[in-house]
Design a protein around this motif. Structure first.
Motif, short mmCIF file in Angstrom:
data_model
loop_
_atom_site.label_atom_id
_atom_site.label_comp_id
_atom_site.label_asym_id
_atom_site.label_seq_id
_atom_site.Cartn_x
_atom_site.Cartn_y
_atom_site.Cartn_z
N GLU A 1 -2.82 3.69 25.40
CA GLU A 1 -3.55 3.25 24.21
C GLU A 1 -3.69 4.43 23.25
N ALA A 2 -3.73 4.09 21.95
CA ALA A 2 -3.88 5.10 20.92
C ALA A 2 -5.15 5.90 21.13
N ALA A 3 -5.07 7.21 20.93
CA ALA A 3 -6.24 8.04 21.19
C ALA A 3 -6.41 9.09 20.10
N VAL A 4 -7.59 9.11 19.52
CA VAL A 4 -7.97 10.12 18.54
C VAL A 4 -9.28 10.73 19.01
N THR A 5 -9.30 12.03 19.16
CA THR A 5 -10.52 12.71 19.59
C THR A 5 -10.96 13.69 18.51
N GLN A 6 -12.27 13.91 18.46
CA GLN A 6 -12.85 14.81 17.47
C GLN A 6 -13.79 15.79 18.16
N LYS A 11 -22.95 18.61 15.02
CA LYS A 11 -22.95 19.98 14.53
C LYS A 11 -24.12 20.17 13.57
N VAL A 12 -24.85 21.26 13.77
CA VAL A 12 -25.87 21.68 12.82
C VAL A 12 -25.39 22.98 12.21
N ALA A 13 -25.36 23.03 10.89
CA ALA A 13 -24.88 24.20 10.18
C ALA A 13 -25.92 24.64 9.16
N VAL A 14 -25.80 25.87 8.71
CA VAL A 14 -26.70 26.37 7.68
C VAL A 14 -26.00 26.34 6.33
N THR A 15 -26.77 26.19 5.30
CA THR A 15 -26.22 26.20 3.95
C THR A 15 -25.48 27.51 3.70
N GLY A 16 -24.27 27.38 3.17
CA GLY A 16 -23.45 28.55 2.90
C GLY A 16 -22.55 28.97 4.03
N GLY A 17 -22.74 28.38 5.18
CA GLY A 17 -21.91 28.72 6.33
C GLY A 17 -20.59 27.99 6.31
N LYS A 18 -19.69 28.42 7.16
CA LYS A 18 -18.38 27.78 7.28
C LYS A 18 -18.39 26.82 8.48
N VAL A 19 -17.85 25.63 8.24
CA VAL A 19 -17.78 24.61 9.29
C VAL A 19 -16.35 24.13 9.42
N THR A 20 -15.88 24.03 10.65
CA THR A 20 -14.56 23.47 10.90
C THR A 20 -14.69 22.28 11.84
N LEU A 21 -14.20 21.14 11.40
CA LEU A 21 -14.17 19.94 12.22
C LEU A 21 -12.72 19.72 12.66
N SER A 22 -12.56 19.44 13.95
CA SER A 22 -11.21 19.32 14.50
C SER A 22 -10.91 17.90 14.94
N CYS A 23 -9.64 17.55 14.84
CA CYS A 23 -9.19 16.21 15.22
C CYS A 23 -7.84 16.34 15.93
N ASN A 24 -7.71 15.61 17.01
CA ASN A 24 -6.47 15.59 17.77
C ASN A 24 -6.05 14.17 18.04
N GLN A 25 -4.75 13.88 17.87
CA GLN A 25 -4.26 12.54 18.16
C GLN A 25 -3.05 12.61 19.09
N THR A 26 -2.98 11.66 19.99
CA THR A 26 -1.87 11.59 20.94
C THR A 26 -0.97 10.38 20.67
#
Lengths: 113, 114
Positions: A1-6, A11-26
């Protein structure tokens, strides 16, 4: 079956900080998408990609960058996070035809303080 | 240009009752149309889609939808709802040669009362 994971799922971040969200698909899909979901707005497209090395701007790209280093992975980057970017972010993958289904990940809840 | 309108932000029905969730689209040609469902704290899942042929499309979990070109509509229906159908339902549109860009409506929250 199709799979997408994140990751992360939350995530809790502070204003001005850098955030990276990741996604993987098979699914071996060429196309991948990043959406954000806010009450009253449905899903809005931020960035998308047609394949490794490509990124395209969606409807609301300001404040976001995207990276597609491989067929499987697609990242969303907030270089300088702001409270207005607090939202739920969804990644999806899909084929290239208009009739093709998009397959969604479970979402990432981001809170920017 | 294209757009999708779901006129009802929230629909409440009793368990066992019939259901119709409305969807209107705007697009000059024949679109590809989808209904997705989102259960709490999950991603969207495809319920059904229309891209040609019989205008009545069957989907998962006994849902069906009818495409009407004359009315620019793609309403979702179910004969008898269950409490587990409580979720947010999204109508969506895509175009031929669009490289699978999908345009979503704002969603309809379905609440099924026991």
């Amino acid at each position: 079956e199709a799979a997408v994971t994140q990751s992360p799922r939350n995530k809790v971040a502070v204003t001005g900080g850098k955030v990276t969200l990741s996604c993987n698909q098979t699914n071996n899909h060429n196309n991948m998408y990043w959406y954000r979901q806010d009450t009253g707005h449905g899903l809005r497209l931020i960035h998308y990609s047609y394949g490794a090395g490509s990124t395209e701007k969606g409807d609301i790209p300001d404040g976001y960058k995207a990276s597609r280093p491989s067929q499987e992975n697609f990242s969303l980057i907030l270089e300088l996070a702001t409270p207005s970017q607090t939202s739920v972010y969804f990644c999806a993958s899909g084929g290239q035809g208009g009739q093709d289904t998009q397959y969604f990940g479970p979402g990432t809840r981001l809170l920017v303080l | 240009a294209q757009s999708v309108t779901q006129p009802d932000a929230r629909v409440t029905v009793s368990e066992g009752a019939s259901l119709q969730l409305r969807c209107k689209y705007s697009y000059s040609a024949t679109p590809y149309l989808f209904w997705y469902v989102q259960y709490p704290r999950q991603g969207l899942q495809l319920l059904l889609k229309y891209y040609s042929g019989d205008p009545v499309v069957q989907g998962v979990n006994s849902f069906e939808a009818e495409f009407s070109k004359s009315n620019s509509s793609f309403h979702l229906q179910k004969a008898s709802v269950h409490w587990s159908d409580s979720a947010v339902y999204f109508c969506a549109l895509s175009r031929e040669n669009s490289n699978n860009r999908i345009f979503f409506g704002d969603g309809t929250q379905l609440v099924v009362k026991p």
